[in-house]
Design a protein around this motif. Structure first.
Motif, PDB file in Angstrom:
ATOM      1  N   ALA A   5       2.853 -30.306 -11.322  1.00  0.00           N
ATOM      2  CA  ALA A   5       4.216 -30.548 -10.838  1.00  0.00           C
ATOM      3  C   ALA A   5       5.037 -29.258 -10.892  1.00  0.00           C
ATOM      4  O   ALA A   5       5.800 -28.958  -9.970  1.00  0.00           O
ATOM      5  CB  ALA A   5       4.890 -31.639 -11.677  1.00  0.00           C
ATOM      6  N   LEU A   6       4.845 -28.474 -11.955  1.00  0.00           N
ATOM      7  CA  LEU A   6       5.570 -27.199 -12.067  1.00  0.00           C
ATOM      8  C   LEU A   6       5.137 -26.240 -10.962  1.00  0.00           C
ATOM      9  O   LEU A   6       5.964 -25.555 -10.353  1.00  0.00           O
ATOM     10  CB  LEU A   6       5.336 -26.564 -13.444  1.00  0.00           C
ATOM     11  N   VAL A   7       3.831 -26.221 -10.688  1.00  0.00           N
ATOM     12  CA  VAL A   7       3.317 -25.354  -9.619  1.00  0.00           C
ATOM     13  C   VAL A   7       3.904 -25.779  -8.277  1.00  0.00           C
ATOM     14  O   VAL A   7       4.403 -24.952  -7.502  1.00  0.00           O
ATOM     15  CB  VAL A   7       1.765 -25.408  -9.578  1.00  0.00           C
ATOM     16  N   GLN A   8       3.882 -27.078  -8.031  1.00  0.00           N
ATOM     17  CA  GLN A   8       4.351 -27.599  -6.748  1.00  0.00           C
ATOM     18  C   GLN A   8       5.854 -27.352  -6.545  1.00  0.00           C
ATOM     19  O   GLN A   8       6.278 -26.921  -5.479  1.00  0.00           O
ATOM     20  CB  GLN A   8       4.064 -29.099  -6.699  1.00  0.00           C
ATOM     21  N   ALA A   9       6.636 -27.580  -7.590  1.00  0.00           N
ATOM     22  CA  ALA A   9       8.088 -27.509  -7.437  1.00  0.00           C
ATOM     23  C   ALA A   9       8.620 -26.077  -7.486  1.00  0.00           C
ATOM     24  O   ALA A   9       9.547 -25.736  -6.767  1.00  0.00           O
ATOM     25  CB  ALA A   9       8.765 -28.348  -8.511  1.00  0.00           C
ATOM     26  N   LEU A  10       8.034 -25.241  -8.334  1.00  0.00           N
ATOM     27  CA  LEU A  10       8.624 -23.921  -8.584  1.00  0.00           C
ATOM     28  C   LEU A  10       7.827 -22.777  -7.964  1.00  0.00           C
ATOM     29  O   LEU A  10       8.300 -21.645  -7.959  1.00  0.00           O
ATOM     30  CB  LEU A  10       8.756 -23.681 -10.096  1.00  0.00           C
ATOM     31  N   GLU A  11       6.626 -23.067  -7.479  1.00  0.00           N
ATOM     32  CA  GLU A  11       5.747 -22.028  -6.944  1.00  0.00           C
ATOM     33  C   GLU A  11       5.778 -20.774  -7.824  1.00  0.00           C
ATOM     34  O   GLU A  11       6.044 -19.664  -7.353  1.00  0.00           O
ATOM     35  CB  GLU A  11       6.155 -21.704  -5.494  1.00  0.00           C
ATOM     36  N   PRO A  12       5.536 -20.965  -9.114  1.00  0.00           N
ATOM     37  CA  PRO A  12       5.623 -19.835 -10.051  1.00  0.00           C
ATOM     38  C   PRO A  12       4.366 -18.978  -9.995  1.00  0.00           C
ATOM     39  O   PRO A  12       3.384 -19.351  -9.361  1.00  0.00           O
ATOM     40  CB  PRO A  12       5.729 -20.543 -11.410  1.00  0.00           C
ATOM     41  N   ARG A  13       4.421 -17.836 -10.698  1.00  0.00           N
ATOM     42  CA  ARG A  13       3.232 -16.980 -10.757  1.00  0.00           C
ATOM     43  C   ARG A  13       2.198 -17.545 -11.731  1.00  0.00           C
ATOM     44  O   ARG A  13       1.015 -17.278 -11.615  1.00  0.00           O
ATOM     45  CB  ARG A  13       3.638 -15.562 -11.157  1.00  0.00           C
ATOM     46  N   GLY A  14       2.682 -18.321 -12.684  1.00  0.00           N
ATOM     47  CA  GLY A  14       1.750 -18.926 -13.637  1.00  0.00           C
ATOM     48  C   GLY A  14       2.413 -20.012 -14.464  1.00  0.00           C
ATOM     49  O   GLY A  14       3.644 -20.072 -14.542  1.00  0.00           O
ATOM     50  N   VAL A  15       1.589 -20.870 -15.049  1.00  0.00           N
ATOM     51  CA  VAL A  15       2.072 -21.997 -15.862  1.00  0.00           C
ATOM     52  C   VAL A  15       1.130 -22.201 -17.049  1.00  0.00           C
ATOM     53  O   VAL A  15      -0.086 -22.067 -16.893  1.00  0.00           O
ATOM     54  CB  VAL A  15       2.101 -23.306 -15.014  1.00  0.00           C
ATOM     55  N   VAL A  16       1.715 -22.504 -18.214  1.00  0.00           N
ATOM     56  CA  VAL A  16       0.929 -23.028 -19.335  1.00  0.00           C
ATOM     57  C   VAL A  16       1.659 -24.250 -19.873  1.00  0.00           C
ATOM     58  O   VAL A  16       2.880 -24.211 -20.072  1.00  0.00           O
ATOM     59  CB  VAL A  16       0.747 -22.005 -20.491  1.00  0.00           C
ATOM     60  N   VAL A  17       0.919 -25.330 -20.067  1.00  0.00           N
ATOM     61  CA  VAL A  17       1.478 -26.545 -20.675  1.00  0.00           C
ATOM     62  C   VAL A  17       0.624 -26.882 -21.889  1.00  0.00           C
ATOM     63  O   VAL A  17      -0.602 -26.919 -21.793  1.00  0.00           O
ATOM     64  CB  VAL A  17       1.470 -27.727 -19.675  1.00  0.00           C
ATOM     65  N   VAL A  18       1.296 -27.076 -23.024  1.00  0.00           N
ATOM     66  CA  VAL A  18       0.599 -27.488 -24.249  1.00  0.00           C
ATOM     67  C   VAL A  18       1.217 -28.791 -24.737  1.00  0.00           C
ATOM     68  O   VAL A  18       2.437 -28.883 -24.863  1.00  0.00           O
ATOM     69  CB  VAL A  18       0.727 -26.415 -25.368  1.00  0.00           C
ATOM     70  N   LEU A  19       0.383 -29.786 -24.972  1.00  0.00           N
ATOM     71  CA  LEU A  19       0.842 -31.057 -25.529  1.00  0.00           C
ATOM     72  C   LEU A  19       0.173 -31.261 -26.880  1.00  0.00           C
ATOM     73  O   LEU A  19      -1.039 -31.025 -27.010  1.00  0.00           O
ATOM     74  CB  LEU A  19       0.461 -32.223 -24.604  1.00  0.00           C
ATOM     75  N   ASP A  20       0.967 -31.667 -27.855  1.00  0.00           N
ATOM     76  CA  ASP A  20       0.455 -31.924 -29.204  1.00  0.00           C
ATOM     77  C   ASP A  20       0.953 -33.309 -29.589  1.00  0.00           C
ATOM     78  O   ASP A  20       2.163 -33.505 -29.736  1.00  0.00           O
ATOM     79  CB  ASP A  20       0.996 -30.840 -30.150  1.00  0.00           C
ATOM     80  N   ALA A  21       0.038 -34.262 -29.701  1.00  0.00           N
ATOM     81  CA  ALA A  21       0.489 -35.649 -29.865  1.00  0.00           C
ATOM     82  C   ALA A  21      -0.359 -36.429 -30.855  1.00  0.00           C
ATOM     83  O   ALA A  21      -1.533 -36.122 -31.087  1.00  0.00           O
ATOM     84  CB  ALA A  21       0.475 -36.359 -28.519  1.00  0.00           C
TER      85      ALA A  21
END
Ligand SMILES: [Zn+2]
Length: 191
Positions: A131-147
Motif C-alpha cells: 500500500a505504501l509503494v502504491q500510494a507514495l511511489e517511494p524509493r524504498g519501504v520497510v515494514v516491521v510488525l511485532d505482535a
C-alpha cells in the motif's frame, strides 16, 4: 463499508454457545450474541474498505531532498484468520520518499484498515508495504510488525511471552545493508 450481517452473526453465536453445551437462553448469555456482533463489527470494519484511501492526500516534497522517514510504535490489533483470536502489537513503518510524502497521522489509519479483517501477520506486513509503494511511489519501504498472538499465548503452546516479528521490504530498502540500517534505527526505540 459493506458491514457485517448482524442477524447471521447473532444466530451463529447462539448456535456456537449451544454447541459447546451452554444454554444460550440463560440470563448471563442472553446478550452475548448481540455483544459479539458488536465486537465483530469493530474487528472486521476494514473489510471492503480501501486501505489506500487515507494516503490519497500526499504532500509534494518540493525541492527538499527527502531522506528516510520512520514512524515507530504504531499500536495495532488484528484477528488471526485461523483461530479468530486477536493478535496485538506494534507496527514500524519506514519509507524513503521520492516525490511524495504523506501526513504522519495517515499511517496508523492505513495499518488499522488492513488489520481490521481476518488476517495473517505475514500478509498484513506485506499488504502495508504494498500500500505504501502504491500510494507514495517511494524509493524504498520497510515494514516491521511485532505482535503477540492470543492463539499462541492462551491456547496450544501457551507461550505467554512469545512475540512474532515479521519484516517486508521494497525497492532500495530491500538491499540487505540498507534494510539492516533501518531495522537498527527502529530497534533503538523499541524496548
Ligand atoms: Zn491463530
Amino acid at each position: 463499508m459493506t458491514g457485517i450481517d448482524r442477524a447471521r452473526v447473532e444466530a451463529a453465536v447462539a448456535e456456537l454457545l449451544a454447541a459447546i453445551g451452554e444454554d444460550p437462553a440463560r440470563p448471563g448469555l442472553r446478550e452475548t450474541p448481540s455483544k459479539v456482533a458488536d465486537a465483530y463489527a469493530e474487528f472486521f470494519s476494514g473489510l471492503g474498505e480501501d486501505p489506500i484511501a487515507p494516503l490519497r492526500e500526499t504532500i509534494p516534497v518540493g525541492d527538499v531532498e527527502p531522506e528516510l522517514v520512520i514512524v515507530r510504535d504504531l499500536e495495532f490489533r488484528s484477528v488471526c484468520e485461523h483461530h479468530l483470536l486477536p493478535f496485538l502489537g506494534r507496527a514500524h513503518l519506514a519509507y524513503l520518499p521520492a516525490e511524495k510524502v504523506v501526513g504522519l497521522g495517515r499511517l496508523p489509519q492505513l495499518v488499522d484498515t488492513l488489520a481490521a479483517r481476518p488476517q495473517l501477520q505475514e500478509r498484513l506486513t506485506e499488504q502495508i508495504a504494498d500500500a505504501l509503494v502504491q500510494a507514495l511511489e517511494p524509493r524504498g519501504v520497510v515494514v516491521v510488525l511485532d505482535a503477540q498472538h492470543q492463539c499462541v499465548t492462551t491456547r496450544g503452546a501457551r507461550q505467554v511471552h512469545s512475540t512474532t516479528v515479521t519484516v517486508a521490504s521494497r525497492g532500495e530498502l530491500d538491499d540487505p545493508v540498507r534494510r539492516a540500517e533501518v531495522i537498527t534505527l527502529i530497534g533503538s526505540a523499541a524496548q
